[in-house]
Scaffold this motif. Structure first.
Motif, PDB file in Angstrom:
ATOM      1  N   GLU A  23       0.827  -1.207   0.000  1.00  0.00           N
ATOM      2  CA  GLU A  23       0.000   0.000   0.000  1.00  0.00           C
ATOM      3  C   GLU A  23       0.863   1.260   0.000  1.00  0.00           C
ATOM      4  O   GLU A  23       0.567   2.241  -0.689  1.00  0.00           O
ATOM      5  CB  GLU A  23      -0.944  -0.008   1.200  1.00  0.00           C
ATOM      6  N   ARG A  24       1.940   1.240   0.777  1.00  0.00           N
ATOM      7  CA  ARG A  24       2.843   2.398   0.788  1.00  0.00           C
ATOM      8  C   ARG A  24       3.482   2.605  -0.584  1.00  0.00           C
ATOM      9  O   ARG A  24       3.578   3.733  -1.076  1.00  0.00           O
ATOM     10  CB  ARG A  24       3.932   2.193   1.840  1.00  0.00           C
ATOM     11  N   ALA A  25       3.945   1.511  -1.185  1.00  0.00           N
ATOM     12  CA  ALA A  25       4.592   1.619  -2.492  1.00  0.00           C
ATOM     13  C   ALA A  25       3.622   2.160  -3.541  1.00  0.00           C
ATOM     14  O   ALA A  25       4.000   2.994  -4.384  1.00  0.00           O
ATOM     15  CB  ALA A  25       5.136   0.253  -2.921  1.00  0.00           C
ATOM     16  N   ALA A  26       2.375   1.700  -3.492  1.00  0.00           N
ATOM     17  CA  ALA A  26       1.378   2.166  -4.452  1.00  0.00           C
ATOM     18  C   ALA A  26       1.098   3.653  -4.262  1.00  0.00           C
ATOM     19  O   ALA A  26       0.944   4.406  -5.236  1.00  0.00           O
ATOM     20  CB  ALA A  26       0.092   1.358  -4.301  1.00  0.00           C
ATOM     21  N   LEU A  27       1.042   4.096  -3.005  1.00  0.00           N
ATOM     22  CA  LEU A  27       0.791   5.509  -2.746  1.00  0.00           C
ATOM     23  C   LEU A  27       1.956   6.363  -3.234  1.00  0.00           C
ATOM     24  O   LEU A  27       1.742   7.412  -3.862  1.00  0.00           O
ATOM     25  CB  LEU A  27       0.560   5.731  -1.250  1.00  0.00           C
ATOM     26  N   VAL A 106       8.894   2.973   3.084  1.00  0.00           N
ATOM     27  CA  VAL A 106       7.997   1.977   2.476  1.00  0.00           C
ATOM     28  C   VAL A 106       8.234   0.586   3.048  1.00  0.00           C
ATOM     29  O   VAL A 106       7.290  -0.116   3.409  1.00  0.00           O
ATOM     30  CB  VAL A 106       8.132   1.997   0.934  1.00  0.00           C
ATOM     31  N   PRO A 107       9.497   0.092   3.196  1.00  0.00           N
ATOM     32  CA  PRO A 107       9.701  -1.260   3.715  1.00  0.00           C
ATOM     33  C   PRO A 107       9.796  -1.341   5.238  1.00  0.00           C
ATOM     34  O   PRO A 107      10.052  -2.424   5.787  1.00  0.00           O
ATOM     35  CB  PRO A 107      11.042  -1.663   3.085  1.00  0.00           C
ATOM     36  N   THR A 123      -2.594   3.253   6.848  1.00  0.00           N
ATOM     37  CA  THR A 123      -2.026   3.428   5.509  1.00  0.00           C
ATOM     38  C   THR A 123      -3.114   3.538   4.449  1.00  0.00           C
ATOM     39  O   THR A 123      -3.066   4.407   3.572  1.00  0.00           O
ATOM     40  CB  THR A 123      -1.080   2.264   5.179  1.00  0.00           C
ATOM     41  N   ILE A 124      -4.119   2.672   4.542  1.00  0.00           N
ATOM     42  CA  ILE A 124      -5.209   2.704   3.565  1.00  0.00           C
ATOM     43  C   ILE A 124      -6.048   3.973   3.724  1.00  0.00           C
ATOM     44  O   ILE A 124      -6.323   4.683   2.747  1.00  0.00           O
ATOM     45  CB  ILE A 124      -6.085   1.451   3.704  1.00  0.00           C
ATOM     46  N   VAL A 125      -6.441   4.267   4.941  1.00  0.00           N
ATOM     47  CA  VAL A 125      -7.337   5.411   5.169  1.00  0.00           C
ATOM     48  C   VAL A 125      -6.648   6.725   4.810  1.00  0.00           C
ATOM     49  O   VAL A 125      -7.209   7.555   4.078  1.00  0.00           O
ATOM     50  CB  VAL A 125      -7.842   5.414   6.622  1.00  0.00           C
ATOM     51  N   GLY A 135      -8.352  13.233  -7.043  1.00  0.00           N
ATOM     52  CA  GLY A 135      -8.977  12.515  -8.144  1.00  0.00           C
ATOM     53  C   GLY A 135      -8.213  11.278  -8.568  1.00  0.00           C
ATOM     54  O   GLY A 135      -8.351  10.818  -9.710  1.00  0.00           O
ATOM     55  N   ILE A 136      -7.408  10.712  -7.653  1.00  0.00           N
ATOM     56  CA  ILE A 136      -6.628   9.499  -7.946  1.00  0.00           C
ATOM     57  C   ILE A 136      -7.396   8.294  -7.417  1.00  0.00           C
ATOM     58  O   ILE A 136      -7.892   8.311  -6.286  1.00  0.00           O
ATOM     59  CB  ILE A 136      -5.239   9.567  -7.287  1.00  0.00           C
ATOM     60  N   ARG A 137      -7.482   7.250  -8.217  1.00  0.00           N
ATOM     61  CA  ARG A 137      -8.202   6.049  -7.812  1.00  0.00           C
ATOM     62  C   ARG A 137      -7.246   4.867  -7.695  1.00  0.00           C
ATOM     63  O   ARG A 137      -6.384   4.681  -8.546  1.00  0.00           O
ATOM     64  CB  ARG A 137      -9.290   5.708  -8.839  1.00  0.00           C
ATOM     65  N   ARG A 138      -7.397   4.098  -6.634  1.00  0.00           N
ATOM     66  CA  ARG A 138      -6.650   2.842  -6.479  1.00  0.00           C
ATOM     67  C   ARG A 138      -7.643   1.711  -6.249  1.00  0.00           C
ATOM     68  O   ARG A 138      -8.535   1.825  -5.401  1.00  0.00           O
ATOM     69  CB  ARG A 138      -5.672   2.910  -5.310  1.00  0.00           C
ATOM     70  N   ASP A 139      -7.482   0.644  -6.988  1.00  0.00           N
ATOM     71  CA  ASP A 139      -8.280  -0.559  -6.761  1.00  0.00           C
ATOM     72  C   ASP A 139      -7.532  -1.448  -5.767  1.00  0.00           C
ATOM     73  O   ASP A 139      -6.659  -2.237  -6.139  1.00  0.00           O
ATOM     74  CB  ASP A 139      -8.504  -1.307  -8.084  1.00  0.00           C
ATOM     75  N   HIS A 140      -7.873  -1.293  -4.506  1.00  0.00           N
ATOM     76  CA  HIS A 140      -7.218  -2.067  -3.455  1.00  0.00           C
ATOM     77  C   HIS A 140      -7.604  -3.538  -3.573  1.00  0.00           C
ATOM     78  O   HIS A 140      -8.760  -3.860  -3.900  1.00  0.00           O
ATOM     79  CB  HIS A 140      -7.646  -1.554  -2.079  1.00  0.00           C
TER      80      HIS A 140
END
Length: 220
Positions: A23-27, A106-107, A123-125, A135-140
């Motif tokens: 999740e951190r890496a994706a953000l 991140v690690p 991290t998610i919230v 306006g950024i979307r992530r498909d968790h």
């Protein structure tokens, strides 16, 4: 009786850390191309910009139990002040430095005295606190948000979540998560998580007889 969630990680903590790191890496990847103006966008956290929320996440990933306790004592048990002090430490001089500091953690498996699943939730919230205004979307991954929703439905640790959804039936329409009884609140698992943790904007992504009741609790 002491809540075990306050004193130990779940048995599957290794898997939780893998999810946190992903999740951190994706953000970090999502924020790589932001302009200076975008970094000043108000987040879903009242009073904080998206840059400041990212610094807050870096602080959480840099703070072990000893440093957390020392900071709490130094701030005379003013937890809001402790959060503000640690955020300022990680902000850096420029948005680029803020992002670089986040990339370095991140690690990390460093954490305050919280279970690993709480760190995943943070991290998610907070990631969505940043993404939605931009306006950024992530498909968790469904399994990751389902586990996070299961955690929040039973706790008011860090943020009030369990207390917000009493007397409501929450049902995900994209995964297996369901909890409670009463008027229905249905929608994506992520939207249920964000509403549970106080983000009224996500009520727009939900439907059912209980949505307005939940919205009213968040507004109140």
């Amino acid at each position: 009786m002491t809540d075990p969630a306050l004193t130990a990680d779940r048995p599957h903590g290794t898997g939780v850390w893998s999810s946190i790191h992903a999740e951190r890496a994706a953000l970090a990847a999502d924020l790589a191309g932001l302009t200076d103006e975008q970094w000043t966008t108000p987040s879903l956290c009242d009073g904080l910009t998206v840059r400041e929320v990212l610094a807050h996440l870096t602080a959480g990933a840099s703070l072990n139990t000893v440093r957390w306790l020392a900071g709490v004592i130094r701030c005379r048990f003013d937890f809001d002040r402790q959060v503000a002090v640690r955020l300022a430490e990680q902000l850096g001089a420029t948005p680029g430095e803020t992002l670089d500091r986040f990339r370095r953690v991140v690690p990390s498996t460093t954490k305050p005295p919280l279970p690993a699943i709480a760190m995943l939730g943070e991290t998610i919230v907070h990631g969505e606190d940043i993404r939605r205004p931009l306006g950024i979307r992530r498909d968790h991954p469904v399994d990751v948000v389902t586990e996070t929703a299961e955690y929040y439905r039973g706790t008011d640790l860090v943020v009030v979540a369990k207390g917000r959804i009493g007397g409501l039936r929450l049902v995900a329409d994209d995964g297996p998560f369901t909890t409670g009884s009463g008027p229905l609140v249905s929608g994506p698992t992520l939207a249920l998580i964000m509403a549970m943790t106080g983000r009224a904007a996500y009520c727009d992504d939900l439907e059912g007889d209980g949505v307005e009741l939940l919205r009213g609790r968040l507004s109140g």
